[in-house]
Design an enzyme around this catalytic site. Structure first.
Site, mmCIF file in Angstrom:
data_model
loop_
_atom_site.group_PDB
_atom_site.id
_atom_site.type_symbol
_atom_site.label_atom_id
_atom_site.label_comp_id
_atom_site.label_asym_id
_atom_site.label_seq_id
_atom_site.Cartn_x
_atom_site.Cartn_y
_atom_site.Cartn_z
ATOM 1 N N GLY A 119 21.086 13.512 2.249
ATOM 2 C CA GLY A 119 20.017 12.577 2.617
ATOM 3 C C GLY A 119 20.070 12.145 4.073
ATOM 4 N NE ARG A 162 1.557 9.970 1.170
ATOM 5 C CZ ARG A 162 2.381 10.502 2.044
ATOM 6 N NH1 ARG A 162 1.901 11.060 3.123
ATOM 7 N NH2 ARG A 162 3.675 10.503 1.849
ATOM 8 C CB ILE A 199 22.382 -1.037 16.585
ATOM 9 C CG1 ILE A 199 23.363 -0.078 15.903
ATOM 10 C CG2 ILE A 199 23.004 -1.692 17.796
ATOM 11 C CD1 ILE A 199 23.807 1.079 16.805
ATOM 12 C CB ALA A 252 -0.903 0.006 1.235
ATOM 13 N N GLY A 279 18.876 4.989 7.587
ATOM 14 C CA GLY A 279 19.205 4.718 6.194
ATOM 15 C C GLY A 279 18.431 3.520 5.698
ATOM 16 C CE LYS A 335 15.549 6.792 16.478
ATOM 17 N NZ LYS A 335 16.621 7.439 15.696
ATOM 18 C CG ASP A 350 14.628 10.397 15.956
ATOM 19 O OD1 ASP A 350 13.778 9.782 15.288
ATOM 20 O OD2 ASP A 350 15.778 9.966 16.164
HETATM 21 N N1 LIG Z 1 14.373 6.586 6.983
HETATM 22 C C1 LIG Z 1 15.103 6.000 7.925
HETATM 23 O O1 LIG Z 1 16.335 5.939 7.845
HETATM 24 C C2 LIG Z 1 14.406 5.356 9.105
HETATM 25 C C3 LIG Z 1 15.191 4.774 10.127
HETATM 26 C C4 LIG Z 1 14.548 4.151 11.200
HETATM 27 C C5 LIG Z 1 13.175 4.138 11.257
HETATM 28 N N2 LIG Z 1 12.445 4.747 10.263
HETATM 29 C C6 LIG Z 1 10.996 4.710 10.369
HETATM 30 O O2 LIG Z 1 10.480 3.974 9.261
HETATM 31 C C7 LIG Z 1 9.195 4.481 8.912
HETATM 32 C C8 LIG Z 1 9.194 4.827 7.413
HETATM 33 O O3 LIG Z 1 10.160 5.819 7.171
HETATM 34 P P1 LIG Z 1 10.583 6.235 5.677
HETATM 35 O O4 LIG Z 1 11.789 7.084 5.818
HETATM 36 O O5 LIG Z 1 10.625 5.040 4.814
HETATM 37 O O6 LIG Z 1 9.327 7.162 5.255
HETATM 38 P P2 LIG Z 1 8.985 7.733 3.808
HETATM 39 O O7 LIG Z 1 10.153 7.635 2.909
HETATM 40 O O8 LIG Z 1 8.290 9.020 4.010
HETATM 41 O O9 LIG Z 1 7.897 6.685 3.244
HETATM 42 C C9 LIG Z 1 6.578 6.606 3.717
HETATM 43 C C10 LIG Z 1 5.785 5.675 2.810
HETATM 44 O O10 LIG Z 1 4.500 5.521 3.363
HETATM 45 C C11 LIG Z 1 3.511 5.710 2.348
HETATM 46 N N3 LIG Z 1 2.305 6.245 2.975
HETATM 47 C C12 LIG Z 1 2.185 7.340 3.771
HETATM 48 N N4 LIG Z 1 0.904 7.474 4.189
HETATM 49 C C13 LIG Z 1 0.231 6.435 3.655
HETATM 50 C C14 LIG Z 1 -1.120 6.004 3.729
HETATM 51 N N5 LIG Z 1 -2.031 6.673 4.443
HETATM 52 N N6 LIG Z 1 -1.486 4.888 3.054
HETATM 53 C C15 LIG Z 1 -0.574 4.198 2.324
HETATM 54 N N7 LIG Z 1 0.719 4.538 2.228
HETATM 55 C C16 LIG Z 1 1.111 5.647 2.887
HETATM 56 C C17 LIG Z 1 4.142 6.702 1.377
HETATM 57 O O11 LIG Z 1 3.499 6.570 0.110
HETATM 58 P P3 LIG Z 1 3.983 7.437 -1.159
HETATM 59 O O12 LIG Z 1 5.361 6.909 -1.464
HETATM 60 O O13 LIG Z 1 3.013 7.115 -2.237
HETATM 61 O O14 LIG Z 1 3.982 8.864 -0.722
HETATM 62 C C18 LIG Z 1 5.592 6.211 1.377
HETATM 63 O O15 LIG Z 1 5.747 5.161 0.458
HETATM 64 C C19 LIG Z 1 8.940 5.673 9.844
HETATM 65 O O16 LIG Z 1 8.194 5.244 10.945
HETATM 66 C C20 LIG Z 1 10.344 6.074 10.287
HETATM 67 O O17 LIG Z 1 10.360 6.724 11.540
HETATM 68 C C21 LIG Z 1 13.035 5.342 9.197
#
Ligand SMILES: NC(=O)c1ccc[n+]([C@@H]2O[C@H](COP(=O)([O-])OP(=O)(O)OC[C@H]3O[C@@H](n4cnc5c(N)ncnc54)[C@H](OP(=O)(O)O)[C@@H]3O)[C@@H](O)[C@H]2O)c1
Length: 437
Positions: free
Chosen positions: A189, A47, A138, A45, A304, A207, A203
């Site tokens: 990034g 957006r 980690i 799924a 990442g 954690k 953040d």
């Molecule tokens: N990024 C990191 O390094 C990292 C590290 C540790 C933990 N996290 C955690 O991992 C999670 C994801 O992070 P991310 O960086 O991957 O986020 P992101 O790049 O913003 O991706 C979010 C994804 O969720 C989709 N989405 C958002 N709302 C939605 C909805 N209502 N229905 C369906 N799909 C929906 C978006 O769709 P679209 O693509 O179509 O917009 C996108 O594909 C978060 O909780 C974050 O805190 C991230």
């Protein structure tokens, strides 16, 4: 006979989701070898299905109806990777109610709604696995939930936000100011378009809150402990700290002091020989003290795409082979079950670094030390660079004054701060940082 496949629904195909999809689809045979059953990504799924992506999946797998995926009777496990509180909470609750295990990387969700979600998991006899929610690659959740079982954890000291650590490293090594370093972090990034949750400490505090629940059985939300970010730091503070033999890091601490739990997330001076002080760039580090094992230290990439995806997949494998703990009992504690009360902020005792801008004239030092002395704060060392000589009758120049204190209570420091604010010799804002020896 082959075991039935584990049927996976992925909600979110952004940064982390794309990494998870890539590993599941490109390394399917590796996954099957390790779990003894195929792991099949069945539905995804998002957006906006038309968006260009790092890794794409067949169009027929995609939907915009995340709730339908969460409730799909043909799926066994849901991976929530959309982030934020809404609709993530509703999606996780719906998946659990529909009898699915859940894997998530969403620390904000667990920090805010942990008790409700873990109670729902327990009711459905299902797991919420969340290794990726803290310290990216980690495996610190596994360490606390399983490997430390024989121990009472005494102290956690950690760098839990890679973005802040990258910014501090760049400022220190390149001599760049805060604003331009944040821009660089965004270009590389390491920081979001809106980096406020990273740089203001939220953040790391979310954690720490999750780690403290696992390690100490204490449920403290960030509003209940000191949370200070790196967004007010000045390059000068990193340099003065260096002169004194320290590095400044955004340190997350949870430690037992006389059976009370002290918690804070703050830019902190740490002796430069300490491995925490030597953790550079977007890396995280967690040092744990256990009463049986002593100190153990874990470090690695804290965020990442692939490091985080690696933790998500590890959770998925645990679910596939039935190793995931059905719930994490300590994450849905009611206040009456908590083992240690929180240490009141005023009672926290440590050393402090104080940096003032003062008028270079007689009695300034005496005025400041008088206020500190009246509040039982004693000085450990002082740095005051010489000011240029000025002609008689000219305005006094402004000079920095850096003071390291001996240990005192936060309450004493706050009282002294109120009095210091009234001194006319102090010019502009001043900086106070904790010191961790
Ligand atoms: N990024 C990191 O390094 C990292 C590290 C540790 C933990 N996290 C955690 O991992 C999670 C994801 O992070 P991310 O960086 O991957 O986020 P992101 O790049 O913003 O991706 C979010 C994804 O969720 C989709 N989405 C958002 N709302 C939605 C909805 N209502 N229905 C369906 N799909 C929906 C978006 O769709 P679209 O693509 O179509 O917009 C996108 O594909 C978060 O909780 C974050 O805190 C991230």
């Amino acid at each position: 006979m082959t075991a039935p496949p584990l049927r996976v629904g992925l909600i979110g195909l952004g940064n982390v989701g794309a990494g998870v999809a890539r590993i599941l689809r490109e390394h399917a045979s590796r996954m099957e070898q390790r779990t003894g059953r195929p792991i099949e990504l069945r539905r995804v799924a998002v957006r906006d299905p038309r968006k260009p992506r790092d890794f794409s999946v067949p169009a027929e797998m995609m939907t915009t109806d995340a709730l339908a995926v969460a409730q799909d009777p043909d799926l066994d496990v849901i991976i929530e990777l959309i982030g934020g509180l809404r609709p993530a909470r509703e999606i996780v609750l719906a998946a659990l109610k529909a009898g699915k295990n859940v894997v998530t990387a969403n620390k904000a969700l667990l920090c805010e709604h942990g008790p409700e979600l873990f109670a729902a998991a327990r009711e459905s006899d299902r797991a919420i696995a969340f290794e990726a929610a803290v310290a990216g690659g980690i495996p610190i959740i596994h360490v606390l939930a399983a490997a430390m079982t024989a121990n009472q954890v005494i102290e956690i000291r950690a760098i839990l936000n890679g973005t802040s650590n990258f910014i501090l490293s760049e400022m220190f090594h390149k001599g760049a100011d805060y604003d331009s370093t944040v821009k660089k972090a965004q270009e590389l990034g390491y920081a979001e378009a809106d980096p406020s949750m990273d740089v203001n400490g939220t953040d790391a505090a979310q954690k720490l809150s999750l780690l403290a629940q696992l390690a100490f059985g204490v449920r403290a939300t960030p509003s209940e402990f000191i949370v200070q970010g790196i967004d007010t730091l000045d390059l000068a503070d990193l340099k003065y700290a260096d002169e004194l033999g320290y590095r400044v890091k955004l340190l997350a601490t949870a430690k037992l002091v006389s059976d009370r739990l002290e918690m804070h997330v703050q830019p902190t001076l740490i002796r430069r020989e300490n491995p925490i002080a030597q953790t550079e760039g977007p890396y995280n580090i967690v040092a744990l003290d256990g009463d049986a094992v002593g100190r153990t230290v874990y470090s690695g990439r804290g965020a990442g795409q692939l490091p985080t995806a690696s933790s998500v997949i590890a959770d998925l494998v645990d679910v596939a082979i039935g190793r995931a703990q059905l719930t994490f009992p300590r994450l849905d504690l009611s206040p009456s079950q908590e083992s240690f009360p929180l240490q009141p902020v005023e009672e926290i005792r440590r050393r402090y670094y104080l940096r003032f801008l003062v008028l270079d004239k007689p009695h300034v030092m005496a005025d400041i030390t008088d206020v500190l002395g009246r509040n039982q704060i004693s000085l450990a060392s002082v740095i005051q660079p010489e000011a240029p000589e000025v002609e008689h009758g000219m305005a006094s120049p402004k000079v920095p004054l850096v003071i390291m204190t001996h240990r005192c209570r936060e309450g004493q420091l706050r009282k002294a701060a109120e009095e210091l604010r009234k001194l006319s010799c102090l010019q502009g804002d001043w900086m106070c940082l904790a010191v961790s020896d």
